[in-house]
Write a protein that holds these residues in place. Structure first.
Motif, mmCIF file in Angstrom:
data_model
loop_
_atom_site.group_PDB
_atom_site.id
_atom_site.type_symbol
_atom_site.label_atom_id
_atom_site.label_comp_id
_atom_site.label_asym_id
_atom_site.label_seq_id
_atom_site.Cartn_x
_atom_site.Cartn_y
_atom_site.Cartn_z
ATOM 1 N N ARG A 152 0.837 -1.206 0.000
ATOM 2 C CA ARG A 152 0.000 0.000 0.000
ATOM 3 C C ARG A 152 0.870 1.254 0.000
ATOM 4 O O ARG A 152 0.495 2.302 0.508
ATOM 5 C CB ARG A 152 -0.923 -0.006 1.232
ATOM 6 C CG ARG A 152 -1.942 -1.125 1.218
ATOM 7 C CD ARG A 152 -2.823 -1.105 2.468
ATOM 8 N NE ARG A 152 -3.498 0.166 2.667
ATOM 9 C CZ ARG A 152 -4.619 0.526 2.050
ATOM 10 N NH1 ARG A 152 -5.189 -0.297 1.181
ATOM 11 N NH2 ARG A 152 -5.177 1.702 2.293
ATOM 12 N N GLU A 153 2.060 1.138 -0.616
ATOM 13 C CA GLU A 153 3.035 2.215 -0.526
ATOM 14 C C GLU A 153 2.627 3.494 -1.243
ATOM 15 O O GLU A 153 3.194 4.557 -0.991
ATOM 16 C CB GLU A 153 4.407 1.746 -1.045
ATOM 17 C CG GLU A 153 4.458 1.400 -2.527
ATOM 18 C CD GLU A 153 4.185 -0.060 -2.810
ATOM 19 O OE1 GLU A 153 4.584 -0.541 -3.887
ATOM 20 O OE2 GLU A 153 3.556 -0.730 -1.946
ATOM 21 N N LEU A 154 1.639 3.424 -2.127
ATOM 22 C CA LEU A 154 1.218 4.612 -2.872
ATOM 23 C C LEU A 154 -0.087 5.216 -2.356
ATOM 24 O O LEU A 154 -0.579 6.190 -2.923
ATOM 25 C CB LEU A 154 1.059 4.273 -4.358
ATOM 26 C CG LEU A 154 2.318 3.798 -5.078
ATOM 27 C CD1 LEU A 154 2.013 3.463 -6.528
ATOM 28 C CD2 LEU A 154 3.422 4.845 -5.003
ATOM 29 N N GLU A 155 -0.638 4.659 -1.291
ATOM 30 C CA GLU A 155 -1.951 5.106 -0.831
ATOM 31 C C GLU A 155 -1.936 6.551 -0.348
ATOM 32 O O GLU A 155 -2.927 7.271 -0.527
ATOM 33 C CB GLU A 155 -2.476 4.177 0.261
ATOM 34 C CG GLU A 155 -2.817 2.788 -0.239
ATOM 35 C CD GLU A 155 -3.814 2.799 -1.389
ATOM 36 O OE1 GLU A 155 -4.800 3.568 -1.323
ATOM 37 O OE2 GLU A 155 -3.607 2.041 -2.350
ATOM 38 N N ARG A 156 -0.840 6.999 0.252
ATOM 39 C CA ARG A 156 -0.771 8.400 0.693
ATOM 40 C C ARG A 156 -0.911 9.333 -0.502
ATOM 41 O O ARG A 156 -1.575 10.379 -0.408
ATOM 42 C CB ARG A 156 0.545 8.640 1.423
ATOM 43 C CG ARG A 156 0.765 10.090 1.852
ATOM 44 C CD ARG A 156 2.095 10.254 2.557
ATOM 45 N NE ARG A 156 2.463 11.662 2.679
ATOM 46 C CZ ARG A 156 3.646 12.073 3.101
ATOM 47 N NH1 ARG A 156 4.573 11.189 3.451
ATOM 48 N NH2 ARG A 156 3.913 13.364 3.168
ATOM 49 N N LEU A 157 -0.294 8.984 -1.613
ATOM 50 C CA LEU A 157 -0.409 9.785 -2.832
ATOM 51 C C LEU A 157 -1.815 9.681 -3.415
ATOM 52 O O LEU A 157 -2.446 10.698 -3.748
ATOM 53 C CB LEU A 157 0.616 9.308 -3.857
ATOM 54 C CG LEU A 157 0.489 9.874 -5.277
ATOM 55 C CD1 LEU A 157 0.769 11.373 -5.285
ATOM 56 C CD2 LEU A 157 1.426 9.140 -6.227
#
Length: 292
Positions: A152-157
């Motif tokens: 889920r490494e791109l969820e903040r973006l």
């Protein structure tokens, strides 16, 4: 041969079935399969619609030489359009990277591309990576964001765009077929691309009189250490006419001697100085050097 990952066919079908123009932003970390997915989407979309591929990875570019962003239109590509960023990574060159991407996407629209696929740089981690990708997406205004994730490494973006009704977010797992390349292999790729680009180059002179100067412009009155610097000769729209390696700057800073492929001097409106120096005759692994 492209190894098709899970969810790729559904995404390609959505592009083919769309009645409106599509602009697809593919985002993911380095070695997440972005370029392979972009090639697949371009190949499938170009079967029935004019499709542009915008490559924003200046280190591992597939369209132009390293240090450039490129755009080509399919199914019948002509000469690609290139923008010179001047470095093989976005770090320290955010403005040039974002501006180049914007201008290439605009050029794709001018050339009547119905589908535009954008292969983004691999800078995604940390606050700097998230902010950089946010600004790219906010400016380019894609209709679809395709996020290649291992977790889920791109969820903040992605949280910045999931409530935008004009943007569809597609989350796709990184394919297990993806091969992680070490830094040395990526460097060898850049060196080979530089050698191919300059294979037919020769020493030439160009007058700087009346030309614009951009980028990391040296002191033209004291050009010590300028030899080897990579420069871009640009047309009036700031697209690349040719890249060159500086050999000498004549006294007074009026004439530049460069090693470059043949080009039309009358097409040149400005010269952009980059942050990379090249020594094509050096041993493998030491061709590139970088200047701050």
């Amino acid at each position: 041969m492209i190894s098709i990952g899970e969810g790729w066919k559904d995404l390609a079908s959505a592009l083919r079935g769309s009645d409106a123009g599509e602009r697809v932003y593919v985002v993911g970390a380095t070695d997440s399969g972005k370029t392979t997915l972009c090639r697949y989407l371009v190949d499938t979309a170009a079967v029935q619609a004019r499709t542009a591929y915008v490559d924003c990875d200046t280190g591992q570019s597939r369209i132009g030489p390293p240090t450039t962003e490129g755009m080509a239109v399919y199914p019948d590509p002509s000469e690609p359009y290139l923008r010179f960023v001047g470095s093989t990574s976005p770090g320290g060159h955010f403005v040039q990277t974002i501006t180049g991407a914007k201008r290439l996407v605009e050029k794709a629209d001018e050339l009547s591309a119905r589908v535009t696929v954008i292969d983004s740089p691999g800078l995604v981690s940390g606050g700097v990576g998230v902010e950089f990708q946010f600004q790219m997406i906010d400016l380019l205004r894609p209709t679809r964001i395709v996020a290649l994730q291992r977790g889920r490494e791109l969820e903040r973006l992605l949280a910045n765009f999931t409530r935008n009704p004009g943007v569809a977010v597609h989350r796709i797992a990184v394919s297990p077929a993806v091969v992680v390349r070490p830094a040395a292999a990526r460097r060898r790729y850049r060196e080979e691309r530089f050698r191919v680009y300059f294979a037919g180059a020769e020493s030439q002179e160009i007058s700087l009189r009346g030309l614009g100067l951009q980028g990391r412009v040296p002191d033209l009155g004291n050009p010590r250490g300028i030899g080897g610097r990579l420069v871009s000769l640009n047309d009036p729209e700031n697209f690349v006419v040719a890249l060159g390696i500086v050999e000498d700057l004549h006294p007074g800073g009026r004439r530049l001697e460069i090693f470059a492929p043949p080009f039309d001097p009358d097409a040149v409106a400005s010269v952009r100085f980059g942050s990379v120096s090249l020594a094509l005759g050096a041993a493998p692994g030491s061709i590139e050097s970088f200047r701050r």
